[in-house]
Design a protein around this motif. Structure first.
Motif, PDB file in Angstrom:
ATOM      1  N   LEU A  19      -2.032  -7.035   7.020  1.00  0.00           N
ATOM      2  CA  LEU A  19      -2.126  -5.637   6.627  1.00  0.00           C
ATOM      3  C   LEU A  19      -0.911  -5.250   5.812  1.00  0.00           C
ATOM      4  CD1 LEU A  19      -3.388  -3.826   9.856  1.00  0.00           C
ATOM      5  CD2 LEU A  19      -4.609  -4.119   7.717  1.00  0.00           C
ATOM      6  N   ARG A  20      -1.128  -4.345   4.867  1.00  0.00           N
ATOM      7  CA  ARG A  20      -0.033  -3.777   4.100  1.00  0.00           C
ATOM      8  C   ARG A  20      -0.258  -2.274   4.024  1.00  0.00           C
ATOM      9  NH1 ARG A  20      -1.630  -2.196  -0.862  1.00  0.00           N
ATOM     10  NH2 ARG A  20      -3.562  -3.047  -1.667  1.00  0.00           N
ATOM     11  N   ILE A  21       0.769  -1.565   3.626  1.00  0.00           N
ATOM     12  CA  ILE A  21       0.647  -0.122   3.433  1.00  0.00           C
ATOM     13  C   ILE A  21      -0.069   0.110   2.108  1.00  0.00           C
ATOM     14  CG2 ILE A  21       1.909   2.036   3.107  1.00  0.00           C
ATOM     15  CD1 ILE A  21       2.601   1.113   5.799  1.00  0.00           C
ATOM     16  N   ASN A  22      -1.108   0.903   2.137  1.00  0.00           N
ATOM     17  CA  ASN A  22      -1.819   1.281   0.924  1.00  0.00           C
ATOM     18  C   ASN A  22      -1.295   2.658   0.520  1.00  0.00           C
ATOM     19  OD1 ASN A  22      -3.699   2.381  -0.919  1.00  0.00           O
ATOM     20  ND2 ASN A  22      -5.284   0.998  -0.172  1.00  0.00           N
ATOM     21  N   TYR A  23      -0.437   2.686  -0.482  1.00  0.00           N
ATOM     22  CA  TYR A  23       0.228   3.933  -0.866  1.00  0.00           C
ATOM     23  C   TYR A  23      -0.733   4.964  -1.444  1.00  0.00           C
ATOM     24  CZ  TYR A  23       4.442   1.476   0.293  1.00  0.00           C
ATOM     25  OH  TYR A  23       5.406   0.788   0.990  1.00  0.00           O
ATOM     26  N   MET A  24      -1.807   4.502  -2.074  1.00  0.00           N
ATOM     27  CA  MET A  24      -2.816   5.451  -2.559  1.00  0.00           C
ATOM     28  C   MET A  24      -3.505   6.123  -1.372  1.00  0.00           C
ATOM     29  SD  MET A  24      -4.184   7.042  -4.999  1.00  0.00           S
ATOM     30  CE  MET A  24      -3.715   6.186  -6.477  1.00  0.00           C
ATOM     31  N   GLY A  55       4.237  12.242   7.156  1.00  0.00           N
ATOM     32  CA  GLY A  55       3.424  11.925   8.333  1.00  0.00           C
ATOM     33  C   GLY A  55       2.395  10.847   8.044  1.00  0.00           C
ATOM     34  N   ALA A  56       1.785  10.904   6.865  1.00  0.00           N
ATOM     35  CA  ALA A  56       0.812   9.878   6.489  1.00  0.00           C
ATOM     36  C   ALA A  56       1.487   8.515   6.366  1.00  0.00           C
ATOM     37  CB  ALA A  56       0.123  10.250   5.172  1.00  0.00           C
ATOM     38  N   TYR A  57       2.677   8.498   5.808  1.00  0.00           N
ATOM     39  CA  TYR A  57       3.405   7.240   5.693  1.00  0.00           C
ATOM     40  C   TYR A  57       3.761   6.695   7.084  1.00  0.00           C
ATOM     41  CZ  TYR A  57       6.822   3.734   4.368  1.00  0.00           C
ATOM     42  OH  TYR A  57       7.506   2.549   4.229  1.00  0.00           O
ATOM     43  N   ALA A  58       4.226   7.581   7.951  1.00  0.00           N
ATOM     44  CA  ALA A  58       4.556   7.158   9.314  1.00  0.00           C
ATOM     45  C   ALA A  58       3.317   6.630  10.041  1.00  0.00           C
ATOM     46  CB  ALA A  58       5.180   8.317  10.099  1.00  0.00           C
ATOM     47  N   MET A  59       2.184   7.314   9.860  1.00  0.00           N
ATOM     48  CA  MET A  59       0.957   6.853  10.498  1.00  0.00           C
ATOM     49  C   MET A  59       0.531   5.507   9.911  1.00  0.00           C
ATOM     50  SD  MET A  59      -2.704   8.829  11.083  1.00  0.00           S
ATOM     51  CE  MET A  59      -2.013  10.192  12.006  1.00  0.00           C
ATOM     52  N   ALA A  60       0.697   5.317   8.606  1.00  0.00           N
ATOM     53  CA  ALA A  60       0.361   4.034   7.981  1.00  0.00           C
ATOM     54  C   ALA A  60       1.226   2.908   8.539  1.00  0.00           C
ATOM     55  CB  ALA A  60       0.511   4.130   6.464  1.00  0.00           C
ATOM     56  N   LEU A  61       2.507   3.182   8.751  1.00  0.00           N
ATOM     57  CA  LEU A  61       3.397   2.183   9.359  1.00  0.00           C
ATOM     58  C   LEU A  61       2.933   1.840  10.769  1.00  0.00           C
ATOM     59  CD1 LEU A  61       6.934   3.492   8.303  1.00  0.00           C
ATOM     60  CD2 LEU A  61       5.842   1.356   7.558  1.00  0.00           C
ATOM     61  N   LEU A  62       2.580   2.856  11.521  1.00  0.00           N
ATOM     62  CA  LEU A  62       2.090   2.646  12.882  1.00  0.00           C
ATOM     63  C   LEU A  62       0.793   1.844  12.864  1.00  0.00           C
ATOM     64  CD1 LEU A  62       2.407   3.305  15.914  1.00  0.00           C
ATOM     65  CD2 LEU A  62       1.094   5.389  15.479  1.00  0.00           C
ATOM     66  N   PHE A  63      -0.120   2.223  11.981  1.00  0.00           N
ATOM     67  CA  PHE A  63      -1.399   1.511  11.891  1.00  0.00           C
ATOM     68  C   PHE A  63      -1.184   0.060  11.499  1.00  0.00           C
ATOM     69  CE2 PHE A  63      -4.695   5.128  11.179  1.00  0.00           C
ATOM     70  CZ  PHE A  63      -4.275   5.738  12.343  1.00  0.00           C
ATOM     71  N   ASN A 106      -2.404  -2.950  13.744  1.00  0.00           N
ATOM     72  CA  ASN A 106      -3.525  -3.630  13.120  1.00  0.00           C
ATOM     73  C   ASN A 106      -4.792  -2.768  13.107  1.00  0.00           C
ATOM     74  OD1 ASN A 106      -4.354  -5.871  11.648  1.00  0.00           O
ATOM     75  ND2 ASN A 106      -5.345  -6.788  13.436  1.00  0.00           N
ATOM     76  N   VAL A 107      -4.621  -1.475  12.846  1.00  0.00           N
ATOM     77  CA  VAL A 107      -5.760  -0.563  12.721  1.00  0.00           C
ATOM     78  C   VAL A 107      -6.373  -0.789  11.345  1.00  0.00           C
ATOM     79  CG1 VAL A 107      -6.463   1.857  12.564  1.00  0.00           C
ATOM     80  CG2 VAL A 107      -4.798   1.154  14.295  1.00  0.00           C
ATOM     81  N   SER A 108      -7.648  -1.188  11.321  1.00  0.00           N
ATOM     82  CA  SER A 108      -8.245  -1.563  10.044  1.00  0.00           C
ATOM     83  C   SER A 108      -9.650  -1.018   9.819  1.00  0.00           C
ATOM     84  CB  SER A 108      -8.272  -3.086   9.911  1.00  0.00           C
ATOM     85  OG  SER A 108      -9.011  -3.651  10.969  1.00  0.00           O
ATOM     86  N   LEU A 139      -6.610   6.480   6.400  1.00  0.00           N
ATOM     87  CA  LEU A 139      -5.658   5.363   6.462  1.00  0.00           C
ATOM     88  C   LEU A 139      -6.263   4.128   7.115  1.00  0.00           C
ATOM     89  CD1 LEU A 139      -2.452   7.352   7.458  1.00  0.00           C
ATOM     90  CD2 LEU A 139      -2.932   6.286   5.239  1.00  0.00           C
ATOM     91  N   GLY A 140      -7.090   4.327   8.124  1.00  0.00           N
ATOM     92  CA  GLY A 140      -7.701   3.195   8.796  1.00  0.00           C
ATOM     93  C   GLY A 140      -8.791   2.526   7.980  1.00  0.00           C
ATOM     94  N   GLY A 141      -9.527   3.319   7.221  1.00  0.00           N
ATOM     95  CA  GLY A 141     -10.672   2.779   6.506  1.00  0.00           C
ATOM     96  C   GLY A 141     -10.405   2.257   5.114  1.00  0.00           C
ATOM     97  N   TRP A 142      -9.314   2.675   4.506  1.00  0.00           N
ATOM     98  CA  TRP A 142      -9.035   2.265   3.128  1.00  0.00           C
ATOM     99  C   TRP A 142      -8.526   0.827   3.103  1.00  0.00           C
ATOM    100  CZ3 TRP A 142      -7.932   6.770  -0.447  1.00  0.00           C
ATOM    101  CH2 TRP A 142      -7.934   6.354  -1.783  1.00  0.00           C
ATOM    102  N   ARG A 143      -9.043   0.021   2.193  1.00  0.00           N
ATOM    103  CA  ARG A 143      -8.687  -1.398   2.111  1.00  0.00           C
ATOM    104  C   ARG A 143      -7.175  -1.579   1.971  1.00  0.00           C
ATOM    105  NH1 ARG A 143      -7.915  -5.772  -1.098  1.00  0.00           N
ATOM    106  NH2 ARG A 143      -9.044  -7.638  -0.529  1.00  0.00           N
TER     107      ARG A 143
END
Length: 138
Positions: free
Chosen positions: A4-9, A64-72, A76-78, A131-135
């Motif tokens: 998994l990586r952070i999807n900035y978009m 907050g979105a960035y923090a949630m993306a880091l947490l996800f 491994n939330v995908s 954040l969970g659903g985006w590739r």
């Protein structure tokens, strides 16, 4: 192996979605929110019309979105479903709990806590789903 990586978009779009949801939420509940906060349209306009609030809210949604993306990423939330569920729990129980606690000490009406924590639950769900659903695999 997929990692998994952070999807900035996705981070940016979830912040925008949260901003739009906030507009819809607080326009819908504007009469109640004004009554519970003691604000009036005149007070808001005299204080700059809320422009500082708009800027602050978008910046905090982005962070907050960035923090949630880091947490996800670490969890491994995908999927959108898992993201929505996790976001709902964060929004309702962590953020919402803090809203209730702060408002209790500040002796604000419980109805204001419900209104604001409700938005945290809804926005956390939406942000988490995006954040969970985006590739985001490499």
């Amino acid at each position: 192996m997929k990692t998994l990586r952070i999807n900035y978009m996705a981070v940016f779009m979830s912040a925008i979605a949260t901003f739009v949801l906030g507009a819809i939420w607080y326009i819908t509940f504007q009469p109640q929110w004004l009554a519970l906060t003691g604000l009036t349209e005149d007070k808001i306009q005299a204080g700059g019309g809320g422009s500082i609030g708009y800027a602050v809210s978008f910046i905090t949604y982005l962070l907050g979105a960035y923090a949630m993306a880091l947490l996800f990423k670490s969890m491994n939330v995908s999927t959108a479903q898992t993201g929505a569920m996790t976001g709902a729990l964060i929004g309702a129980l962590i953020v919402g709990g803090n809203i209730f606690t702060n408002n209790a000490y500040e002796m604000k009406p419980v109805e204001l806590s419900i209104l604001n924590a409700g938005f945290s639950a809804v926005s956390g769900t939406a942000m988490g789903a995006i954040l969970g659903g985006w590739r985001k695999y490499t």
